[in-house]
Scaffold this motif. Structure first.
Motif, PDB file in Angstrom:
ATOM      1  N   VAL A 229      46.460  36.921  27.325  1.00 40.04           N
ATOM      2  CA  VAL A 229      45.878  35.778  28.039  1.00 40.04           C
ATOM      3  C   VAL A 229      44.565  36.133  28.724  1.00 40.04           C
ATOM      4  O   VAL A 229      43.602  35.349  28.703  1.00 40.04           O
ATOM      5  CB  VAL A 229      46.887  35.235  29.074  1.00 40.04           C
ATOM      6  N   VAL A 230      44.486  37.304  29.332  1.00 34.80           N
ATOM      7  CA  VAL A 230      43.339  37.629  30.178  1.00 34.80           C
ATOM      8  C   VAL A 230      41.992  37.454  29.463  1.00 34.80           C
ATOM      9  O   VAL A 230      41.059  36.882  30.034  1.00 34.80           O
ATOM     10  CB  VAL A 230      43.479  39.052  30.758  1.00 34.80           C
ATOM     11  N   PRO A 231      41.828  37.898  28.212  1.00 35.84           N
ATOM     12  CA  PRO A 231      40.524  37.701  27.569  1.00 35.84           C
ATOM     13  C   PRO A 231      40.134  36.238  27.379  1.00 35.84           C
ATOM     14  O   PRO A 231      38.954  35.938  27.151  1.00 35.84           O
ATOM     15  CB  PRO A 231      40.702  38.389  26.205  1.00 35.84           C
ATOM     16  N   ARG A 232      41.076  35.331  27.477  1.00 31.76           N
ATOM     17  CA  ARG A 232      40.805  33.907  27.268  1.00 31.76           C
ATOM     18  C   ARG A 232      40.516  33.172  28.577  1.00 31.76           C
ATOM     19  O   ARG A 232      40.207  31.980  28.577  1.00 31.76           O
ATOM     20  CB  ARG A 232      41.995  33.226  26.567  1.00 31.76           C
ATOM     21  N   LEU A 233      40.626  33.863  29.712  1.00 34.63           N
ATOM     22  CA  LEU A 233      40.412  33.219  31.013  1.00 34.63           C
ATOM     23  C   LEU A 233      38.946  32.872  31.215  1.00 34.63           C
ATOM     24  O   LEU A 233      38.053  33.684  30.946  1.00 34.63           O
ATOM     25  CB  LEU A 233      40.877  34.131  32.149  1.00 34.63           C
ATOM     26  N   VAL A 267      38.650  40.558  36.561  1.00 34.95           N
ATOM     27  CA  VAL A 267      38.661  39.811  37.828  1.00 34.95           C
ATOM     28  C   VAL A 267      37.248  39.724  38.393  1.00 34.95           C
ATOM     29  O   VAL A 267      36.797  38.660  38.848  1.00 34.95           O
ATOM     30  CB  VAL A 267      39.614  40.472  38.848  1.00 34.95           C
ATOM     31  N   LEU A 268      36.533  40.831  38.339  1.00 31.73           N
ATOM     32  CA  LEU A 268      35.174  40.864  38.884  1.00 31.73           C
ATOM     33  C   LEU A 268      34.203  40.054  38.042  1.00 31.73           C
ATOM     34  O   LEU A 268      33.509  39.165  38.550  1.00 31.73           O
ATOM     35  CB  LEU A 268      34.706  42.322  38.973  1.00 31.73           C
ATOM     36  N   THR A 269      34.150  40.319  36.735  1.00 32.78           N
ATOM     37  CA  THR A 269      33.100  39.710  35.914  1.00 32.78           C
ATOM     38  C   THR A 269      33.335  38.225  35.669  1.00 32.78           C
ATOM     39  O   THR A 269      32.387  37.488  35.401  1.00 32.78           O
ATOM     40  CB  THR A 269      32.993  40.438  34.565  1.00 32.78           C
ATOM     41  N   ARG A 270      34.604  37.760  35.771  1.00 33.57           N
ATOM     42  CA  ARG A 270      34.896  36.343  35.557  1.00 33.57           C
ATOM     43  C   ARG A 270      35.141  35.590  36.871  1.00 33.57           C
ATOM     44  O   ARG A 270      35.485  34.412  36.852  1.00 33.57           O
ATOM     45  CB  ARG A 270      36.112  36.188  34.647  1.00 33.57           C
ATOM     46  N   SER A 271      34.994  36.293  37.981  1.00 31.83           N
ATOM     47  CA  SER A 271      35.222  35.676  39.305  1.00 31.83           C
ATOM     48  C   SER A 271      36.595  34.998  39.361  1.00 31.83           C
ATOM     49  O   SER A 271      36.737  33.841  39.755  1.00 31.83           O
ATOM     50  CB  SER A 271      34.115  34.663  39.639  1.00 31.83           C
ATOM     51  N   LEU A 272      37.617  35.742  38.954  1.00 28.92           N
ATOM     52  CA  LEU A 272      38.963  35.198  38.902  1.00 28.92           C
ATOM     53  C   LEU A 272      39.610  35.183  40.284  1.00 28.92           C
ATOM     54  O   LEU A 272      39.340  36.035  41.125  1.00 28.92           O
ATOM     55  CB  LEU A 272      39.851  36.035  37.967  1.00 28.92           C
TER      56      LEU A 272
END
Length: 342
Positions: A229-233, A267-272
């Motif tokens: 899932v994470v790569p699709r966030l 988390v950092l690069t996608r501002s999750l």
């Protein structure tokens, strides 16, 4: 009055085996003023109990060896020395894995069998339903047109998450194990897409099902599903972390060095926004709204639910092991005694 109890006899290493449980019969104490004698009708089996069997530090204190295994229950009052909870009433309590219990009247909540089946107080109208409601709306905050993905989607929490997401105008994608459960997500619960995490094509199927990415991922599982899932966030996606059932029976520490660094980079690069939660932290802020909204949605058919009921207290250990493997379909209950409302 005697009660049959299932107690914790040994701490599990991996899956809880029969030797981890001990069945005993004991005499209950006489009632005192303000107390009620309860006959357990339904016992709730929930994944969090596996954590309580371990001595590892968690958000709740572990059970001690010899304790009755914990669990929510729906009970009928057999005798009462509390006028506010009369004999014959049905109540929600926390009596655990046993057939009868004595409890303070202040520790139980009366149920109205005419309003909804009493079993729903342990499922869609109880803790699992509230977990879905509060976690999704407070942390996930789905917006119209967004995509919400939920793991363990046919369970009592996951099925409610997807249906609430659709009520809020979002697109719901459910992940479950096996074609039967996936078909139910579409036909019974009204999800927009359903994915089988056991399929060898799961990663590709997930990518195809979320062409615009994932805005909310409601985490119940962990393990390989989370990795897919994470790569699709999307940027600014929200991840309510409700449970990690894929890891509950693990006997070795989860390796963290490389995967943790990778996850934190996402988390950092996608501002999750990633937030774990325990449902009772939202009781004061969302409790009344939940009762109003979910009761209405269940009554008018906007939210549907399924119960998986096994018969007999003696089957609780076996059913609990199945729960941790994903063998149940819907809210898993043990019917301990007769339900005169049905």
């Amino acid at each position: 009055m005697r009660t049959t109890q299932i107690r914790l006899a040994a701490r599990p290493e991996g899956e809880p085996e029969d030797g981890c449980f001990e069945t005993v019969q004991v005499e209950l104490p006489d009632l005192r003023d303000g107390e009620v004698l309860l006959r357990v009708v339904y016992l709730s089996l929930d994944p969090y109990v596996r954590g309580r069997m371990s001595s590892a530090r968690s958000y709740a204190a572990p059970m001690e060896l010899g304790d009755v295994v914990v669990g929510g229950t729906v009970c009928q009052v057999v005798a009462s020395r509390a006028p506010e909870v009369p004999e014959g009433a049905f109540v929600l309590s926390y009596s655990g894995w046993q057939t009868h219990a004595v409890a303070p009247a202040r520790a139980v909540r009366r149920l109205d069998p005419a309003a909804a089946p009493v079993s729903t107080a342990l499922g869609v109208l109880g803790m699992p339903g509230f977990t879905a409601y509060a976690g999704l709306l407070e942390i996930g905050r789905p917006q119209p047109g967004e995509t919400v993905v939920v793991a363990a989607a046919t369970g009592p929490v996951g099925s409610a998450v997807g249906q609430i997401a659709r009520l809020k105008g979002a697109r719901a994608v459910g992940i479950a194990g096996g074609p039967v459960k996936c078909r139910a997500l579409l036909d019974e619960f009204g999800f927009d897409a359903a994915l089988d995490h056991r399929s060898p094509r799961f990663v590709a199927d997930l990518k195809a099902a979320v062409p615009n990415g994932i805005d909310v991922y409601f985490e119940n599982v962990g393990g390989p599903v989370l990795s897919a899932v994470v790569p699709r966030l999307n940027t600014y996606a929200r991840v309510p972390v409700c449970g990690l059932i894929a890891q509950y029976n693990g006997t070795a520490p989860v390796p963290t060095s490389d995967r943790l660094a990778w996850f934190l980079s996402q988390v950092l690069t996608r501002s999750l926004t990633v937030r774990g939660f325990i449902q009772d932290e939202f009781t004061r802020s969302h409790g009344r709204d939940f009762v109003r909204d979910m009761t209405g949605w269940v009554r008018d058919g906007s939210v549907r639910y399924r119960e998986d009921v096994v018969q007999g207290l003696e089957r609780a250990p076996e059913a609990f092991r199945g729960l941790l493997r994903g063998a149940n379909f819907g809210k898993l209950l043990v019917q301990v005694g007769e339900d005169p409302t049905r």
